[in-house]
Structures are given as structure tokens and as C-alpha cells.
Design an enzyme around this catalytic site. Sequence first.
Site, PDB file in Angstrom:
ATOM      1  N   ASP A 335       0.851  -1.206   0.000  1.00  0.00           N
ATOM      2  CA  ASP A 335       0.000   0.000   0.000  1.00  0.00           C
ATOM      3  C   ASP A 335       0.880   1.248   0.000  1.00  0.00           C
ATOM      4  OD1 ASP A 335      -2.372   1.406   0.066  1.00  0.00           O
ATOM      5  OD2 ASP A 335      -2.558   1.367   2.239  1.00  0.00           O
ATOM      6  N   ASN A 340       1.961   7.369   2.257  1.00  0.00           N
ATOM      7  CA  ASN A 340       2.627   6.471   3.209  1.00  0.00           C
ATOM      8  C   ASN A 340       4.147   6.563   3.127  1.00  0.00           C
ATOM      9  OD1 ASN A 340       0.261   5.622   4.291  1.00  0.00           O
ATOM     10  ND2 ASN A 340       0.039   3.845   2.951  1.00  0.00           N
TER      11      ASN A 340
HETATM   12  N1  LIG Z   1       5.057   8.984  12.094  1.00  0.00           N
HETATM   13  C1  LIG Z   1       4.412   9.939  11.422  1.00  0.00           C
HETATM   14  N2  LIG Z   1       5.005  11.139  11.218  1.00  0.00           N
HETATM   15  C2  LIG Z   1       4.379  12.135  10.551  1.00  0.00           C
HETATM   16  N3  LIG Z   1       3.136  12.007  10.017  1.00  0.00           N
HETATM   17  C3  LIG Z   1       2.493  10.829  10.182  1.00  0.00           C
HETATM   18  C4  LIG Z   1       3.093   9.737  10.886  1.00  0.00           C
HETATM   19  N4  LIG Z   1       2.221   8.712  10.885  1.00  0.00           N
HETATM   20  C5  LIG Z   1       1.130   9.135  10.209  1.00  0.00           C
HETATM   21  N5  LIG Z   1       1.278  10.401   9.784  1.00  0.00           N
HETATM   22  C6  LIG Z   1       0.318  11.219   9.003  1.00  0.00           C
HETATM   23  O1  LIG Z   1      -0.980  10.651   9.144  1.00  0.00           O
HETATM   24  C7  LIG Z   1      -1.475  10.186   7.867  1.00  0.00           C
HETATM   25  C8  LIG Z   1      -2.271   8.905   8.061  1.00  0.00           C
HETATM   26  O2  LIG Z   1      -1.500   7.922   8.738  1.00  0.00           O
HETATM   27  P1  LIG Z   1      -1.449   6.407   8.258  1.00  0.00           P
HETATM   28  O3  LIG Z   1      -0.658   5.623   9.235  1.00  0.00           O
HETATM   29  O4  LIG Z   1      -0.960   6.352   6.854  1.00  0.00           O
HETATM   30  O5  LIG Z   1      -2.978   5.994   8.364  1.00  0.00           O
HETATM   31  P2  LIG Z   1      -3.912   5.233   7.321  1.00  0.00           P
HETATM   32  O6  LIG Z   1      -3.809   3.799   7.637  1.00  0.00           O
HETATM   33  O7  LIG Z   1      -5.266   5.701   7.550  1.00  0.00           O
HETATM   34  O8  LIG Z   1      -3.472   5.607   5.943  1.00  0.00           O
HETATM   35  C9  LIG Z   1      -0.225  10.028   6.997  1.00  0.00           C
HETATM   36  O9  LIG Z   1      -0.504  10.170   5.627  1.00  0.00           O
HETATM   37  C10 LIG Z   1       0.672  11.142   7.511  1.00  0.00           C
HETATM   38  O10 LIG Z   1       0.315  12.363   6.913  1.00  0.00           O
HETATM   39 MG   LIG Z   2      -1.802   5.644   5.107  1.00  0.00          MG
END
Ligand SMILES: Nc1ncnc2c1ncn2[C@@H]1O[C@H](COP(=O)(O)OP(=O)(O)O)[C@@H](O)[C@H]1O
Ligand SMILES: [Mg+2]
Length: 520
Positions: A335, A340
Site C-alpha cells: 500500500d 505512506n
Molecule cells: N510517524 C508519522 N510522522 C508524521 N506524520 C504521520 C506519521 N504517521 C502518520 N502520519 C500522518 O498521518 C497520515 C495517516 O496515517 P497512516 O498511518 O498512513 O494511516 P492510514 O492507515 O489511515 O493511511 C499520513 O498520511 C501522515 O500524513
Molecule cells: Mg496511510
Amino acid sequence: MQKNHLRTYGNSRRYITNSERIWAQLDDPDFQKNVDLYVLQESTERERVSTQIKDTSDRIASQTRRPLRLSVSKKKDRSGVPPKEPVVLIQTSSRRESRENRDKKKKRDEFYSKKKTETHAYVKAEKENLVLAGSRPRIAHFDIPVVQRCKTVSQSTSKRHVKLDDLLRFLHQDAALPFKSYIEPFQKWIRKIGEATYSEVYEVHTRRRLVWKIVPFLKKEQLRCIDLYNELRSTKTLGDLDGFVKMRRGVIVQGPYPRVLLRNWDMYKNKYGTQNYRPDYFDKDQYFCILQLEHGGIDLEHFTIYSWQEAWIVFSKVIHALAIAERRFEFEHRDLHWGNILVRRKQASTQQVIDLLGRVSLSNALDKTNSASTAAEGDIQITIIDYTLSRLRCTDGRILYYDFDDPEIFTAEGDYQFDIYRFMRDSIKLDWASFHPKTNVMWIHYLAYQLVHKKNLPIPKKDDESRENTFFKYFIKVLNVIRPGSNNSSRYKLNSAVSVERWISDGCHLPKTAEKKLLR
Ligand SMILES: Nc1ncnc2c1ncn2[C@@H]1O[C@H](COP(=O)(O)OP(=O)(O)O)[C@@H](O)[C@H]1O
Ligand SMILES: [Mg+2]
């Protein structure tokens, strides 16, 4: 209502509603336009309501040719205010209750019970390290589609039943902590920074700058314990590698959504808007998992890239991280869209800023068509996140993977990202548990595509002899060679991130040695 009943989240890049459920406020004009529902008045008597519901459901079912269930609810709306009008919950069943389906189910149940003994034997053997990776027993002697055969084996290998207790044990907790009191000490330092598919993302800036992803789980329509367990365990496992997000802690809490978070949520909504519901509708006994991650920077979709060289640095760093994870954990991200991949520029020292300014103005003076090379390799860091759909083999042999059982994932249109899910499905043939590093190559192709077509970098002229054009040419070569289904890809045996990385460091079979040197 959106096409395909698609709900998009955070920056419109994700599909999904698990069971195609749509909450619709009856006074939403868009909704009325598309589905033509009755507006039910508070005063409507029970009997009339049910007749209206039945009529509406029959009409929609005949239009959409899908079975429909409608019910009335007075659940609070997005802003937390109970709606004046009743709200109708429309549920288009994604499974047709046809005879054909019932037969299939029966056949599958029979198959599962026949296979039980064999599967147990396999799991036991795997535990004792008697079965090597990639040498799963073939179950070819049953008259059953391949899909189901694979699923039986894969479910067994990853012990699909994870309960709340297992999660708590994994996080070294005896019980869930009260949500409110857990948040209290941090309230001054919390602010919402983003939205995830099933959760909200906050930044907590105390001594360190952390990101808290707060995920509701366990109830209907929410993440299952197994999904959360996979995400936590994958994050912990991959966190040891460069280029993957590090998890500081995971905590399970329980209770209503704390006010301080709701305040933050409202502020974020007023500033940026939202695609999520205000998280105040959870029950008092709701469980949440707080994933506390190191801050990895800005997602690639929103990160500004100044040159083809910078684009290439991001690109090759992602490939390198994937290649290492492939080797260590048979990892496939599955994904890896640009939400991501997080990118960060290392903070430059004063001297570096002076040098950089010098470099920019010098290169501008020398060559007006050439955008400045603004970053050296060490200046840009990438961090890969979000392993909800990923597959990996942990050091104890356990395989973590997602079984892609939402058909919606494969029906979305409108972005190259959505084609990749279909390419994966067609290539993997639904054997999601096994290792197919080819999926990483598909996402690498997607990444090259996004960098070339979606970051608005100026296309160099054909006869341009600058470094910028050289990096651009590499991208074009990569796009042609590793395109899913391309003959070149199999000719060069580019079926994993490891092989792509090797091919790139050998110069992508480009003729000029001078150009090749740039890649090393
Ligand atoms: N460790 C991190 N540092 C900075 N931004 C983060 C981090 N983890 C998540 N994000 C922000 O949150 C958004 C969604 O998190 P994510 O883990 O990708 O969730 P989902 O499973 O819904 O896609 C990411 O696209 C990013 O913008
Ligand atoms: Mg995500």
C-alpha cells in the site's frame, strides 16, 4: 454519494467502507439528488415510516440491483448535534444472498473441515521449522478454486484469532488504561495534524516530537484485533531498519473521547476541513489503541521537491529501504502510495544554508533552464509508514498479512494507485500470505510515475546535457522497464526491490558510463 460507494479519507487517497455502509443525513442535497430519498419527519408515525422505508429500499434495490437494508436511527451527525430529521442508515449488502452463494459457502465449509487435520499438521511442522519458506504443501487434489485453497493455508500460518487479551499482553499491559487520565498530562502539547482511514493523527511535542495515531477498535465496523496486532507488530519489527518509522510505544486505553482531543479536532476542522466524523459518537466503553510513533516528516504528496535530483534521492532511498526489508523479513508493503512515504529535509546548519544559497545563485547564473540541485543525498530522509495491508515474516516465523477481503479495494478508479491493487491481486492470485516481492516493484513503478507526472518538475529539453536531464532520463527508463506486464521487466528479472536496486546501481542499462556514475 460518491461513485462506487467510495469513501475517501485524508487527502482523498483511500477507498473504503468495509460493508458499503453510508450514513446519510436526509437533508443532504447531494444525497437526495442521487438517491431520491424521502425526508422522514419526526412526527411520522411508525407505520408510515416503515412503509416509506420499504418503498425506498425496493426502489433503490431495483435501481442498483443490489439487496438493500434501510433502518432509521437518531445517531448524532458529524458535528455532534443529534439530527432534527431522523437519519436513514442505508446498507447495500455486498454479499448477495443467492443460492449460488449458499452453495459456495457450504462447499467451503466442507473444504475447511476436510483440510483441518492437514492444516494443523502444517502449522506444527512450520513451528518446528520443518517447512521452509516458499515450500508450502500444495493442496491440489480437491475440486475447489485456487482462491480458497490458498486461503486455508494462509489463515493457518498467521493464527487469525487475536483477542483483546493477546493485544494487551503484546503491549505489556494488564488492562486498558482510562483514556481521559492517560491524555491529561499531555494536553498542553497535543495538536491534531492529520486524518487516517480509521483514526485520527495527533502530534505530541514534549521533549521529543511524536505522532500519536489513535485508533478505535474491536466493535462492529472498526478494526479487528488481528489488524491492530499486525500493524503494531509490523511497526515494531520494521522499526529496527533505516527508512521505517520507529514506534516508541503502543497503549490501549478505554473510555469516551477526551474533551481536549475533541477541541483539537474542531480546531483542525475549522482550519483544514475534515472527511471524518467528529469522534464523539463512541460509546463509553470504547477501546482505542494509541500508536506513538516518531515524527517522520511530511507525506510525499505534500512535500515540495525542487529538482529531479531530489526526486531521484527520494526514489532510490525508498527502494533501498524496501530491498533491506525484503531481505530481512520477506517484506511487501502492498500500500505504498505517496501518503505512506514521509519525507524530511535535515535541518541545515548556518554554514550549509550559506553554501546552499551560493549554489543556487551560481547555478541560476550559469544555467537559467536548469533548476538548482538543492539537496545532497544526506539532506533528505525518507520514512515508510502504515503497514495495515503489508506482509512480512517475523523472526519467529509468524507471517503477518492482510487478506484483502474488501472488494471495494479493487473497484476504485481515478488514480494509478488504485490500478496497483488490481495488478497485485492479478499477480498474487489471492495468495496474500505468501511472499511475492513483485508487488514492491509495482509500487516502485507507481512511485516513479507520481514523481515524474505529479510533482510538477520541469521537463528538461531533449538536448539538455545537465545532471537534471540525466536523472530525468533515469526515471523514464525505469518507467518503461518495470512497468507491470512489460517484457523488459522479466528480461532483466526485475521481480523484487532487491533486483531493482541492483539494476539501478548498475546504471539501468543506460549506455553512458558518465551517467551511470551519478547513480552510485
Ligand atoms: N510517524 C508519522 N510522522 C508524521 N506524520 C504521520 C506519521 N504517521 C502518520 N502520519 C500522518 O498521518 C497520515 C495517516 O496515517 P497512516 O498511518 O498512513 O494511516 P492510514 O492507515 O489511515 O493511511 C499520513 O498520511 C501522515 O500524513
Ligand atoms: Mg496511510
